[in-house]
Design a protein around this motif. Structure first.
Motif, PDB file in Angstrom:
ATOM      1  N   PRO A  52      -7.709  -5.031   3.104  1.00 18.58           N
ATOM      2  CA  PRO A  52      -8.431  -5.219   1.845  1.00 18.58           C
ATOM      3  C   PRO A  52      -9.801  -5.810   2.170  1.00 18.58           C
ATOM      4  O   PRO A  52      -9.922  -6.709   3.004  1.00 18.58           O
ATOM      5  CB  PRO A  52      -7.559  -6.207   1.075  1.00 18.58           C
ATOM      6  CG  PRO A  52      -6.719  -6.881   2.101  1.00 18.58           C
ATOM      7  CD  PRO A  52      -6.617  -5.969   3.266  1.00 18.58           C
ATOM      8  N   ARG A  53     -10.826  -5.273   1.533  1.00 22.91           N
ATOM      9  CA  ARG A  53     -12.195  -5.728   1.808  1.00 22.91           C
ATOM     10  C   ARG A  53     -13.051  -5.484   0.584  1.00 22.91           C
ATOM     11  O   ARG A  53     -13.172  -4.350   0.137  1.00 22.91           O
ATOM     12  CB  ARG A  53     -12.720  -4.976   3.015  1.00 22.91           C
ATOM     13  CG  ARG A  53     -14.102  -5.377   3.467  1.00 22.91           C
ATOM     14  CD  ARG A  53     -14.442  -4.576   4.714  1.00 22.91           C
ATOM     15  NE  ARG A  53     -15.861  -4.471   4.907  1.00 22.91           N
ATOM     16  CZ  ARG A  53     -16.561  -5.299   5.665  1.00 22.91           C
ATOM     17  NH1 ARG A  53     -15.975  -6.274   6.301  1.00 22.91           N
ATOM     18  NH2 ARG A  53     -17.860  -5.136   5.793  1.00 22.91           N
ATOM     19  N   GLU A  54     -13.607  -6.552   0.056  1.00 23.64           N
ATOM     20  CA  GLU A  54     -14.511  -6.465  -1.090  1.00 23.64           C
ATOM     21  C   GLU A  54     -13.907  -5.664  -2.241  1.00 23.64           C
ATOM     22  O   GLU A  54     -14.541  -4.795  -2.818  1.00 23.64           O
ATOM     23  CB  GLU A  54     -15.861  -5.892  -0.652  1.00 23.64           C
ATOM     24  CG  GLU A  54     -16.546  -6.750   0.392  1.00 23.64           C
ATOM     25  CD  GLU A  54     -17.794  -6.123   0.998  1.00 23.64           C
ATOM     26  OE1 GLU A  54     -18.112  -4.951   0.667  1.00 23.64           O
ATOM     27  OE2 GLU A  54     -18.432  -6.801   1.811  1.00 23.64           O
ATOM     28  N   GLY A  55     -12.633  -5.941  -2.539  1.00 19.87           N
ATOM     29  CA  GLY A  55     -11.976  -5.328  -3.686  1.00 19.87           C
ATOM     30  C   GLY A  55     -11.451  -3.917  -3.486  1.00 19.87           C
ATOM     31  O   GLY A  55     -11.009  -3.277  -4.438  1.00 19.87           O
ATOM     32  N   ARG A  56     -11.505  -3.419  -2.263  1.00 22.59           N
ATOM     33  CA  ARG A  56     -10.971  -2.079  -1.995  1.00 22.59           C
ATOM     34  C   ARG A  56     -10.333  -2.079  -0.613  1.00 22.59           C
ATOM     35  O   ARG A  56     -10.492  -3.015   0.163  1.00 22.59           O
ATOM     36  CB  ARG A  56     -12.062  -1.017  -2.075  1.00 22.59           C
ATOM     37  CG  ARG A  56     -13.095  -1.121  -0.970  1.00 22.59           C
ATOM     38  CD  ARG A  56     -14.224  -0.098  -1.167  1.00 22.59           C
ATOM     39  NE  ARG A  56     -15.160  -0.136  -0.068  1.00 22.59           N
ATOM     40  CZ  ARG A  56     -15.316   0.827   0.819  1.00 22.59           C
ATOM     41  NH1 ARG A  56     -14.594   1.937   0.729  1.00 22.59           N
ATOM     42  NH2 ARG A  56     -16.191   0.721   1.800  1.00 22.59           N
ATOM     43  N   LEU A  57      -9.589  -1.020  -0.324  1.00 25.79           N
ATOM     44  CA  LEU A  57      -9.001  -0.872   1.002  1.00 25.79           C
ATOM     45  C   LEU A  57      -9.984  -0.134   1.908  1.00 25.79           C
ATOM     46  O   LEU A  57     -10.621   0.837   1.481  1.00 25.79           O
ATOM     47  CB  LEU A  57      -7.692  -0.075   0.929  1.00 25.79           C
ATOM     48  CG  LEU A  57      -6.522  -0.759   0.236  1.00 25.79           C
ATOM     49  CD1 LEU A  57      -5.323   0.190   0.176  1.00 25.79           C
ATOM     50  CD2 LEU A  57      -6.151  -2.045   0.941  1.00 25.79           C
ATOM     51  N   VAL A  58     -10.091  -0.614   3.140  1.00 22.71           N
ATOM     52  CA  VAL A  58     -10.920   0.048   4.144  1.00 22.71           C
ATOM     53  C   VAL A  58     -10.017   0.380   5.318  1.00 22.71           C
ATOM     54  O   VAL A  58      -9.356  -0.504   5.875  1.00 22.71           O
ATOM     55  CB  VAL A  58     -12.093  -0.854   4.599  1.00 22.71           C
ATOM     56  CG1 VAL A  58     -12.853  -0.208   5.750  1.00 22.71           C
ATOM     57  CG2 VAL A  58     -13.027  -1.148   3.434  1.00 22.71           C
ATOM     58  N   ALA A  98      -3.089   5.597  -1.203  1.00 18.79           N
ATOM     59  CA  ALA A  98      -4.122   4.572  -1.041  1.00 18.79           C
ATOM     60  C   ALA A  98      -4.519   4.427   0.422  1.00 18.79           C
ATOM     61  O   ALA A  98      -5.704   4.263   0.742  1.00 18.79           O
ATOM     62  CB  ALA A  98      -3.619   3.240  -1.593  1.00 18.79           C
ATOM     63  N   ALA A 144      -6.642   7.500   1.473  1.00 22.83           N
ATOM     64  CA  ALA A 144      -7.959   7.484   0.820  1.00 22.83           C
ATOM     65  C   ALA A 144      -8.863   6.382   1.367  1.00 22.83           C
ATOM     66  O   ALA A 144     -10.074   6.408   1.140  1.00 22.83           O
ATOM     67  CB  ALA A 144      -7.777   7.316  -0.691  1.00 22.83           C
ATOM     68  N   SER A 145      -8.314   5.427   2.096  1.00 20.96           N
ATOM     69  CA  SER A 145      -9.097   4.268   2.532  1.00 20.96           C
ATOM     70  C   SER A 145      -9.950   4.518   3.773  1.00 20.96           C
ATOM     71  O   SER A 145     -10.869   3.754   4.054  1.00 20.96           O
ATOM     72  CB  SER A 145      -8.154   3.092   2.811  1.00 20.96           C
ATOM     73  OG  SER A 145      -7.425   3.293   4.014  1.00 20.96           O
ATOM     74  N   MET A 195       0.854  -1.192   0.000  1.00 25.25           N
ATOM     75  CA  MET A 195       0.000   0.000   0.000  1.00 25.25           C
ATOM     76  C   MET A 195       0.885   1.236   0.000  1.00 25.25           C
ATOM     77  O   MET A 195       1.889   1.270   0.686  1.00 25.25           O
ATOM     78  CB  MET A 195      -0.865   0.018   1.269  1.00 25.25           C
ATOM     79  CG  MET A 195      -1.740  -1.172   1.455  1.00 25.25           C
ATOM     80  SD  MET A 195      -2.566  -1.080   3.081  1.00 25.25           S
ATOM     81  CE  MET A 195      -3.044  -2.789   3.294  1.00 25.25           C
TER      82      MET A 195
END
Length: 170
Positions: free
Chosen positions: A61-67, A12, A15-16, A8
């Motif tokens: 990573p969660r459901e295709g994006r970073l949280v 990124a 923005a997460s 990361m």
């Protein structure tokens, strides 16, 4: 073996964040030496702000994006407990090495001050404890599960926590 988040970068990571403002995310302290992080040993990135140790952060990573979650560590108290258990990795530590972390909920609930809390390794190094790369301060009972099973259980617990943070129950 399960694990190994993709590297990361600063943009990124900032923005997460889902439970703080963009300004807060821009101002938060990132972990030192991101370029030196061994991403293969991590299932999520977690760190505490060295200048403000009660501030802690998780990015996964969660459901295709970073949280990303901004959290606050509870002030340690003089507990009579000798040992505590991390709710994520199920590692037993000295009581001072497990901390209650609270994350503000998203949406109106978060604006009203609603939080969700859970007990996590104070250094946020759960992935390293599961892989034997870091040793807890107290001896641990090791169940007959594999590292992959342990990581799967840990990530399920972490995702349940994230689900709670993402629930706007105002």
């Amino acid at each position: 073996m399960i694990g190994g988040v993709e590297a990361m970068d600063e943009g990124a990571i900032r923005a997460s964040f889902v439970n703080c403002s963009k300004g807060e995310a821009r101002r938060l302290s990132l972990p030192a030496k991101l370029a030196d992080v061994d991403w293969d040993d991590l299932d999520f990135l977690g760190w505490r702000d060295p200048k403000a140790p009660s501030n802690a952060y998780l990015v996964l990573p969660r459901e295709g994006r970073l949280v990303g979650l901004a959290m606050r560590a509870a002030t340690p108290n003089a507990s009579q407990l000798k040992r505590s258990l991390c709710a994520l990795c199920m590692t037993t530590h000295a009581a001072s090495d497990v901390t209650l972390f609270a994350a503000r909920r998203t949406g109106n609930a978060g604006k009203l001050g609603n939080t969700v809390g859970t007990y996590i390794c104070a250094d946020l190094a759960c992935s390293l404890y599961l892989r034997g790369k870091r040793k807890p301060s107290t001896p641990n009972f090791k169940p007959s599960s594999t590292v992959d099973e342990d990581v799967t259980r840990m990530m399920a617990s972490l995702n349940k926590f994230v689900d709670e943070v993402l629930t706007d129950n105002a």
